[in-house]
Design a protein around this motif. Sequence first.
Motif, PDB file in Angstrom:
ATOM      1  N   ARG A 167       0.837  -1.204   0.000  1.00 25.65           N
ATOM      2  CA  ARG A 167       0.000   0.000   0.000  1.00 25.65           C
ATOM      3  C   ARG A 167       0.868   1.250   0.000  1.00 25.65           C
ATOM      4  NH1 ARG A 167      -3.612   0.902  -1.930  1.00 25.65           N
ATOM      5  NH2 ARG A 167      -3.313  -1.003  -3.080  1.00 25.65           N
ATOM      6  N   CYS A 168       1.920   1.228   0.804  1.00 27.07           N
ATOM      7  CA  CYS A 168       2.795   2.395   0.884  1.00 27.07           C
ATOM      8  C   CYS A 168       3.404   2.681  -0.487  1.00 27.07           C
ATOM      9  CB  CYS A 168       3.874   2.147   1.942  1.00 27.07           C
ATOM     10  SG  CYS A 168       4.908   3.584   2.267  1.00 27.07           S
ATOM     11  N   CYS A 169       3.888   1.643  -1.139  1.00 30.93           N
ATOM     12  CA  CYS A 169       4.476   1.802  -2.479  1.00 30.93           C
ATOM     13  C   CYS A 169       3.452   2.301  -3.480  1.00 30.93           C
ATOM     14  CB  CYS A 169       5.009   0.455  -2.982  1.00 30.93           C
ATOM     15  SG  CYS A 169       6.448  -0.134  -2.098  1.00 30.93           S
ATOM     16  N   GLU A 170       2.264   1.712  -3.463  1.00 28.95           N
ATOM     17  CA  GLU A 170       1.229   2.085  -4.440  1.00 28.95           C
ATOM     18  C   GLU A 170       0.873   3.569  -4.305  1.00 28.95           C
ATOM     19  OE1 GLU A 170      -0.356   0.165  -6.752  1.00 28.95           O
ATOM     20  OE2 GLU A 170       0.059  -1.900  -6.164  1.00 28.95           O
ATOM     21  N   VAL A 171       0.713   4.029  -3.060  1.00 32.31           N
ATOM     22  CA  VAL A 171       0.316   5.422  -2.857  1.00 32.31           C
ATOM     23  C   VAL A 171       1.446   6.370  -3.255  1.00 32.31           C
ATOM     24  CG1 VAL A 171      -0.442   7.121  -1.134  1.00 32.31           C
ATOM     25  CG2 VAL A 171      -1.355   4.807  -1.078  1.00 32.31           C
ATOM     26  N   LEU A 172       2.679   6.027  -2.918  1.00 35.54           N
ATOM     27  CA  LEU A 172       3.820   6.868  -3.297  1.00 35.54           C
ATOM     28  C   LEU A 172       3.910   6.999  -4.808  1.00 35.54           C
ATOM     29  CD1 LEU A 172       6.791   5.779  -0.965  1.00 35.54           C
ATOM     30  CD2 LEU A 172       5.547   7.953  -0.927  1.00 35.54           C
TER      31      LEU A 172
END
Lengths: 377, 68
Positions: free
Chosen positions: A16-21
């Motif tokens: 999730r962190c990667c996707e949002v970044l």
Amino acid sequence: MSAGLVIVGGGLAAQRCCEVLRAAGDDRPVSIVSDEPDPPYDRPPLSKDLLAGGDADVAFRSAAWYSEQGITLRLGRPAQGLDAGRRELVLDGGERMPYDDLLIATGARARMLPALERFSNVQVLRTLADARRLGTALAAGGPLAVIGAGLIGFEVAASASARGVEVTVIEAASRPLPGVLGPRAAAWLTALHRAAGVTVRLGTTVAAAVGHDAVHELRLADGARVPCTHVLVAVGVQPAIAWLASCGLQHVSVDRAGHTALPHVFGAGDATGTSHWEGAARGGTAVARALLGRPEAPPAPPSFWSDQHGVRFVCIGDPRDADEVPVAGALASGSFELDHIRDGRLTAVLLAGRPPSALRAARARLTTPDISERNAA
Amino acid sequence: MTIIARIDERSCLAHGDCAAVAPEAFRVADVAVVTGRGTEEQLIAAALACPAGAVLLVDGETGEEIDP
């Protein structure tokens, strides 16, 4: 070149962190360091679709996606420690990885019962490898013994019985999902399993395990004997943060934006003590927002869902220690809503077999700042 | 009746079930986005599949919400 973001742990919060970044156009270097051999994958299917037989693809993205997005995957590399002063992650073998920011997202470890650890046919269910092993055991037939009537135990019981495997669930408490569901919902859920042919033994524990290399019978404290060819221990999890012991961190406490007490160190997901999919998803997203300099998302009540015996139930809010008040449908019909009232306040709604509009309406009733804050872990 | 899908972004947590069930109608990255038209069956299945209830179905003519 900057060291960028290093994420320890390759699960939902990391993804999730990667996707949002990346969706925000942020192109800082990102590395995911995981002790698992598989690229990040979704865990809910491990107790559901994946056990139905066949090999479902649970990976969030193709392997190529990570290199296309400039995300380095370092798989099969356990973390050994954290040097917050020098901003370095220490890997097994002593290699040091520098970081600008670090996200602790190592998830949780499933608890094993020490008395059963030595047997060759006893396992927990947490990883894809665990799920494949359990799937193979189910394909060989049963009977399956499940210790612990929590979400995992009950979902596995439902999946196993759906493919014709005889299942017995053993639970120490007097009702399933103890400490989570109230008596009405618990009784409904127990009846759902029994109607499908699952044997549910409540209020008892395993007193002895009979077998040499493999256990073939569990003897319960209430005198019952449970024959088995395979045993799943599903008695709960604990945060996988032993690798942080040298930092003196016994808990990874975070604020709503995911900050820990250590500068440039964030936390998200089960490693911080949350225990459901939504907690990890929101946590990973919150850290990305913090890194992007965006304001925090509005607070939201915790929630979980479960699919068992063809019924989906959703719990929004914290259902513990509350009185259950039926507000829609009927438990017997499999379509109902139960309000949970604690100290005169609505703290949770449990919905089963209800349309999406009902979920949104329940969430709206629960989403007021003071209730959400109180429920935050 | 034409069925149109919308995403309630406050509820969406990018579970991804909508895109898995109706890949022509939804794409999921940090949140779900409606990208096209699926069949009525697919849109209904997507609304039912979302664990967050974030997929809204509306009547294309009246704009009223439809329960799947």
